[in-house]
Design a protein around this motif. Structure first.
Motif, PDB file in Angstrom:
ATOM      1  N   LEU A 144     -43.822  18.799 -18.391  1.00 45.89           N
ATOM      2  CA  LEU A 144     -44.669  19.710 -17.621  1.00 45.89           C
ATOM      3  C   LEU A 144     -43.911  20.976 -17.231  1.00 45.89           C
ATOM      4  N   VAL A 145     -42.684  20.803 -16.739  1.00 43.33           N
ATOM      5  CA  VAL A 145     -41.884  21.938 -16.271  1.00 43.33           C
ATOM      6  C   VAL A 145     -41.443  22.829 -17.424  1.00 43.33           C
ATOM      7  N   THR A 146     -40.981  22.226 -18.538  1.00 42.07           N
ATOM      8  CA  THR A 146     -40.403  23.018 -19.627  1.00 42.07           C
ATOM      9  C   THR A 146     -41.430  23.546 -20.617  1.00 42.07           C
ATOM     10  N   GLN A 147     -42.476  22.743 -20.898  1.00 44.60           N
ATOM     11  CA  GLN A 147     -43.420  23.140 -21.940  1.00 44.60           C
ATOM     12  C   GLN A 147     -44.690  23.794 -21.407  1.00 44.60           C
ATOM     13  N   VAL A 148     -45.175  23.339 -20.278  1.00 44.15           N
ATOM     14  CA  VAL A 148     -46.436  23.858 -19.737  1.00 44.15           C
ATOM     15  C   VAL A 148     -46.188  25.010 -18.764  1.00 44.15           C
ATOM     16  N   ILE A 168     -39.894  11.895 -17.455  1.00 41.16           N
ATOM     17  CA  ILE A 168     -40.104  12.563 -18.742  1.00 41.16           C
ATOM     18  C   ILE A 168     -41.375  13.405 -18.717  1.00 41.16           C
ATOM     19  N   ALA A 169     -42.432  12.867 -18.089  1.00 44.54           N
ATOM     20  CA  ALA A 169     -43.692  13.615 -17.975  1.00 44.54           C
ATOM     21  C   ALA A 169     -43.482  14.891 -17.165  1.00 44.54           C
ATOM     22  N   GLY A 184     -36.153  23.853 -15.484  1.00 39.61           N
ATOM     23  CA  GLY A 184     -36.147  23.213 -16.788  1.00 39.61           C
ATOM     24  C   GLY A 184     -34.735  22.993 -17.313  1.00 39.61           C
ATOM     25  N   ALA A 185     -33.854  23.980 -17.087  1.00 36.82           N
ATOM     26  CA  ALA A 185     -32.461  23.862 -17.528  1.00 36.82           C
ATOM     27  C   ALA A 185     -31.752  22.735 -16.787  1.00 36.82           C
ATOM     28  N   ILE A 186     -32.023  22.607 -15.491  1.00 34.79           N
ATOM     29  CA  ILE A 186     -31.424  21.527 -14.703  1.00 34.79           C
ATOM     30  C   ILE A 186     -31.901  20.169 -15.204  1.00 34.79           C
ATOM     31  N   MET A 187     -33.196  20.056 -15.475  1.00 36.10           N
ATOM     32  CA  MET A 187     -33.752  18.792 -15.944  1.00 36.10           C
ATOM     33  C   MET A 187     -33.260  18.464 -17.354  1.00 36.10           C
TER      34      MET A 187
END
Length: 251
Positions: free
Chosen positions: A47-51, A42-43, A58-61
C-alpha cells in the motif's frame, strides 16, 4: 480495467495454493498469529510503496523487509524444513499410483493401526513404557539404521513382547513403515523445546523431537502414569483414550 490472461490466472492460483499451504502449516504449529502479522505488514508495504508512493516510509519498510526475510527464516527454520521434506517426499509424487492402490493401502493401514492401538491399550493398563513412530510421508530410514532391523508384520503380541521390560529391544523406539515393523531400539532426536512440561521424560522429548523434524506420528505410553500420548508436527496430545488415538492415527 484489469485484463487477466491464462498465465495470470495460473499465477494467482499457484500463489493462493502456496499461501494456503503456509497457512495450514502455521495453524498446525500454533504460529498462525505471526503468519497473519507478516501478511498484514506485507499488505501495508504494498500500500505504501505501490499505491500511495510514499518514498521515505517506503524506503524504511524496504529495509525492514530485507532484514525481516532473514529473521523469518531463523524463526521458522523447523517449519520450513518440515515443509521442504514434505514437498520432496517420494509419496507426494505417487498420487496417480495411489488412486489405484488406495483401497489396499487403506485396508492395510486400518489393520496396522488397530493392532498398534490394542497394544498401546494393553501396555497402558500394565504401565509398560513404549515409544512407537509411525512413518507418514517423510522417510525414516536414517532413524531405522540406529536400531535393530526387524521387518515383520504388525501384531499386537509382537509389539507388547518388544516393549516387555526384560526384552533387549524395549529401550528405544519402534518404527513402523509401510504397515510393517521395520526396526526397534531406534534412537530419536531429543527436543529441547522449553514448553514441554517438566514432568515428561526422555521418551516424550524424543517423540516431540522426531515430530519436529519429520511428519511422523509418534506414540508414547508412560510407564509412570500409563497415559497414552501422541505427538505430531511438534505438538503433544496427552492422556488419549484408545478410540481417540485410533481416530488421530487414521486421519
Amino acid at each position: 480495467m484489469w485484463q487477466f490472461g491464462i498465465k495470470d490466472i495460473i499465477d494467482i492460483v499457484l500463489v493462493a495454493i502456496l499461501l494456503y499451504q503456509i497457512y495450514k502449516m502455521m495453524k498446525e504449529t500454533g504460529t498462525i498469529n505471526i503468519f497473519v502479522g507478516v501478511l498484514t505488514f506485507i499488505a501495508l508495504w504494498i500500500l505504501v510503496t505501490q499505491v500511495l508512493e510514499m518514498r521515505l516510509l517506503g524506503a524504511i519498510m524496504d529495509k525492514v523487509i530485507s532484514v525481516g526475510l532473514v529473521t523469518l527464516v531463523i524463526i521458522f527454520q523447523d517449519e520450513i524444513r518440515r515443509f521442504l521434506l514434505d514437498l520432496g517426499s517420494r509419496k507426494r509424487w505417487k498420487f496417480f499410483l495411489n488412486i489405484f492402490l488406495k483401497q489396499n493401502d487403506e485396508d492395510g493401514k486400518s489393520e496396522t493401526i488397530s493392532a498398534v492401538v490394542r497394544a498401546c491399550q494393553n501396555m497402558a493398563s500394565t504401565k509398560t513404557g513404549a515409544l512407537i513412530a509411525i512413518q507418514q510421508n517423510t522417510d525414516l530410514k536414517m532413524y531405522e539404521l540406529t536400531g535393530d532391523k526387524i521387518d515383520a508384520d504388525v501384531s499386537t503380541r509382537l509389539i507388547e513382547n518388544i516393549f516387555f521390560k526384560n526384552s533387549p529391544l524395549h529401550d528405544g523406539a519402534m518404527i513402523i513403515a509401510n504397515n510393517r515393523i521395520s526396526a526397534a531400539a531406534c534412537i530419536l532426536p531429543v527436543s529441547h523445546n522449553q514448553d514441554i512440561p517438566k514432568m515428561l521424560g526422555l521418551r516424550h522429548r524424543s517423540a516431540v523431537g522426531l515430530s519436529q523434524e519429520t511428519d511422523a506420528k509418534v506414540i508414547v505410553v508412560s510407564e509412570e502414569t500409563g497415559y497414552i500420548t501422541l505427538t505430531h508436527n511438534g505438538r503433544l496430545y496427552r492422556n488419549l483414550k484408545p478410540s481417540d488415538l485410533e481416530k488421530m492415527l487414521l486421519d
